[in-house]
Write a protein that holds these residues in place. Structure first.
Motif, mmCIF file in Angstrom:
data_model
loop_
_atom_site.group_PDB
_atom_site.id
_atom_site.type_symbol
_atom_site.label_atom_id
_atom_site.label_comp_id
_atom_site.label_asym_id
_atom_site.label_seq_id
_atom_site.Cartn_x
_atom_site.Cartn_y
_atom_site.Cartn_z
ATOM 1 N N VAL A 36 -50.643 105.235 -51.227
ATOM 2 C CA VAL A 36 -51.759 104.506 -51.849
ATOM 3 C C VAL A 36 -52.848 105.232 -52.307
ATOM 4 C CG1 VAL A 36 -53.240 102.538 -51.402
ATOM 5 C CG2 VAL A 36 -51.132 102.524 -50.238
ATOM 6 N N CYS A 37 -53.154 105.184 -53.576
ATOM 7 C CA CYS A 37 -54.269 105.801 -54.103
ATOM 8 C C CYS A 37 -54.510 107.359 -53.782
ATOM 9 C CB CYS A 37 -55.479 105.215 -53.833
ATOM 10 S SG CYS A 37 -55.980 103.821 -54.794
ATOM 11 N N ASN A 38 -53.217 108.198 -54.039
ATOM 12 C CA ASN A 38 -53.314 109.612 -53.737
ATOM 13 C C ASN A 38 -53.607 110.031 -52.285
ATOM 14 O OD1 ASN A 38 -53.289 110.235 -56.496
ATOM 15 N ND2 ASN A 38 -55.154 110.130 -56.831
ATOM 16 N N SER A 39 -53.215 109.144 -51.172
ATOM 17 C CA SER A 39 -52.908 109.445 -49.874
ATOM 18 C C SER A 39 -51.780 108.911 -49.460
ATOM 19 C CB SER A 39 -54.262 108.988 -49.250
ATOM 20 O OG SER A 39 -54.380 107.688 -48.789
ATOM 21 N N ARG A 40 -51.133 109.379 -48.455
ATOM 22 C CA ARG A 40 -49.782 108.943 -47.812
ATOM 23 C C ARG A 40 -50.284 108.574 -46.408
ATOM 24 N NH1 ARG A 40 -45.375 112.839 -50.043
ATOM 25 N NH2 ARG A 40 -45.185 112.260 -51.850
ATOM 26 N N SER A 41 -49.974 107.484 -45.750
ATOM 27 C CA SER A 41 -49.886 107.118 -44.561
ATOM 28 C C SER A 41 -48.621 106.821 -43.718
ATOM 29 C CB SER A 41 -51.161 105.943 -44.350
ATOM 30 O OG SER A 41 -52.262 106.109 -44.793
ATOM 31 N N LYS A 42 -48.714 107.039 -42.406
ATOM 32 C CA LYS A 42 -47.361 106.772 -41.680
ATOM 33 C C LYS A 42 -47.631 105.448 -41.037
ATOM 34 C CE LYS A 42 -45.645 111.267 -41.070
ATOM 35 N NZ LYS A 42 -45.192 112.311 -40.012
ATOM 36 N N TYR A 43 -46.837 104.515 -40.686
ATOM 37 C CA TYR A 43 -46.854 103.534 -39.905
ATOM 38 C C TYR A 43 -45.527 103.145 -38.876
ATOM 39 C CZ TYR A 43 -50.243 102.123 -42.978
ATOM 40 O OH TYR A 43 -51.622 102.079 -43.875
ATOM 41 N N ALA A 44 -45.784 103.043 -37.783
ATOM 42 C CA ALA A 44 -44.425 102.665 -36.837
ATOM 43 C C ALA A 44 -44.107 101.164 -36.855
ATOM 44 C CB ALA A 44 -44.887 103.195 -35.545
ATOM 45 N N ARG A 45 -42.836 100.806 -36.790
ATOM 46 C CA ARG A 45 -42.600 99.551 -36.589
ATOM 47 C C ARG A 45 -42.931 98.989 -35.220
ATOM 48 N NH1 ARG A 45 -39.282 96.224 -39.339
ATOM 49 N NH2 ARG A 45 -38.372 98.028 -40.683
ATOM 50 N N GLY A 46 -43.368 97.697 -35.327
ATOM 51 C CA GLY A 46 -43.739 97.081 -34.137
ATOM 52 C C GLY A 46 -42.511 96.346 -33.301
ATOM 53 N N LYS A 47 -42.682 96.259 -32.240
ATOM 54 C CA LYS A 47 -41.596 95.894 -31.349
ATOM 55 C C LYS A 47 -41.693 94.250 -31.016
ATOM 56 C CE LYS A 47 -39.882 99.938 -30.874
ATOM 57 N NZ LYS A 47 -38.856 100.238 -31.683
ATOM 58 N N GLN A 65 -51.750 112.143 -45.250
ATOM 59 C CA GLN A 65 -51.513 113.335 -46.009
ATOM 60 C C GLN A 65 -52.464 112.865 -47.298
ATOM 61 O OE1 GLN A 65 -47.439 113.513 -47.368
ATOM 62 N NE2 GLN A 65 -47.319 115.776 -46.941
ATOM 63 N N THR A 66 -53.035 113.962 -47.813
ATOM 64 C CA THR A 66 -53.757 113.743 -48.987
ATOM 65 C C THR A 66 -53.286 114.813 -50.178
ATOM 66 O OG1 THR A 66 -55.326 115.138 -48.526
ATOM 67 C CG2 THR A 66 -55.743 112.829 -47.996
ATOM 68 N N LYS A 67 -53.594 114.597 -51.322
ATOM 69 C CA LYS A 67 -53.027 115.428 -52.432
ATOM 70 C C LYS A 67 -54.133 116.703 -52.578
ATOM 71 C CE LYS A 67 -50.088 113.171 -55.728
ATOM 72 N NZ LYS A 67 -49.976 112.853 -57.000
ATOM 73 N N GLU A 68 -53.688 117.754 -52.683
ATOM 74 C CA GLU A 68 -54.566 118.939 -52.716
ATOM 75 C C GLU A 68 -55.101 119.345 -54.340
ATOM 76 O OE1 GLU A 68 -52.092 121.900 -51.262
ATOM 77 O OE2 GLU A 68 -52.833 121.530 -49.061
ATOM 78 N N PRO A 69 -56.055 120.041 -54.546
ATOM 79 C CA PRO A 69 -56.375 119.934 -56.115
ATOM 80 C C PRO A 69 -55.369 120.375 -56.934
ATOM 81 C CG PRO A 69 -57.984 121.082 -54.634
ATOM 82 C CD PRO A 69 -56.781 120.745 -53.710
ATOM 83 N N GLY A 70 -54.180 121.214 -56.717
ATOM 84 C CA GLY A 70 -53.006 121.438 -57.587
ATOM 85 C C GLY A 70 -52.007 120.465 -57.631
ATOM 86 N N GLY A 71 -52.152 119.210 -56.945
ATOM 87 C CA GLY A 71 -51.180 118.301 -57.292
ATOM 88 C C GLY A 71 -50.227 117.973 -55.857
ATOM 89 N N LYS A 72 -50.283 119.337 -55.231
ATOM 90 C CA LYS A 72 -49.298 119.182 -54.069
ATOM 91 C C LYS A 72 -49.737 118.447 -53.060
ATOM 92 C CE LYS A 72 -46.753 123.493 -55.331
ATOM 93 N NZ LYS A 72 -46.335 124.664 -54.769
ATOM 94 N N TRP A 73 -48.824 117.708 -51.914
ATOM 95 C CA TRP A 73 -49.228 117.274 -50.878
ATOM 96 C C TRP A 73 -49.525 118.016 -49.732
ATOM 97 C CZ3 TRP A 73 -50.515 112.246 -51.147
ATOM 98 C CH2 TRP A 73 -49.957 111.532 -51.984
ATOM 99 N N GLY A 74 -50.824 118.081 -48.980
ATOM 100 C CA GLY A 74 -51.390 118.836 -47.898
ATOM 101 C C GLY A 74 -50.628 118.454 -46.851
#
Length: 137
Positions: free
Chosen positions: A126-137, A38-47
């Motif tokens: 991290v640096c104006n982007s969001r990333s998802k991670y899944a817990r390892g088994k 997910q990244t920030k749009e020009p208006g500052g909201k998350w896309g």
């Protein structure tokens, strides 16, 4: 009566702090990228969340109980982001033992914000982007 009031206020403060901050113990373990970003749009909201396509696999991350940060089982420091050791405070992961890269001009991405963390999903900013991670088994 004063001591009862003071006790109630102390309990409320403790409960409020518990709900806002991530305990480092919850972060410990291996986290696999879901390739959702997910990244920030020009208006500052998350896309919107999008799935990224990459020809190179993104390495898993591991946060150890001893404060080590690893990528694919090796030291996690690389140019511009992360380090070999980490600490968590106020939902911010701060790294130390970073790698110096004098030839590279980097944005300040050494502090990662924990947006969400539950038993099986981690969302990092991290640096104006969001990333998802899944817990390892």
């Amino acid at each position: 009566m004063k001591s009862l009031t003071a006790f109630c206020i102390t309990v409320l403060i403790f409960v409020a702090c518990e709900s806002k901050f991530v305990a480092p113990e919850k972060l410990i373990g291996i986290w696999w990228p879901t390739y959702e970003m997910q990244t920030k749009e020009p208006g500052g909201k998350w896309g919107p969340w999008t799935t990224i396509n990459t020809l190179v696999a993104i390495p898993n991350m591991e946060f150890t109980a001893s404060g080590r940060f690893l990528r694919d089982g090796k030291d996690g420091a690389d140019c511009c982001t992360a380090g070999n050791k980490y600490a968590v405070s106020n939902n911010i992961i701060t790294f130390s033992e970073t790698k110096a890269c004098p030839q590279v001009s980097c944005a300040n991405c050494n502090d990662w914000k924990i947006v969400s963390l539950n038993d099986d999903t981690l969302i990092l900013e991290v640096c104006n982007s969001r990333s998802k991670y899944a817990r390892g088994k």
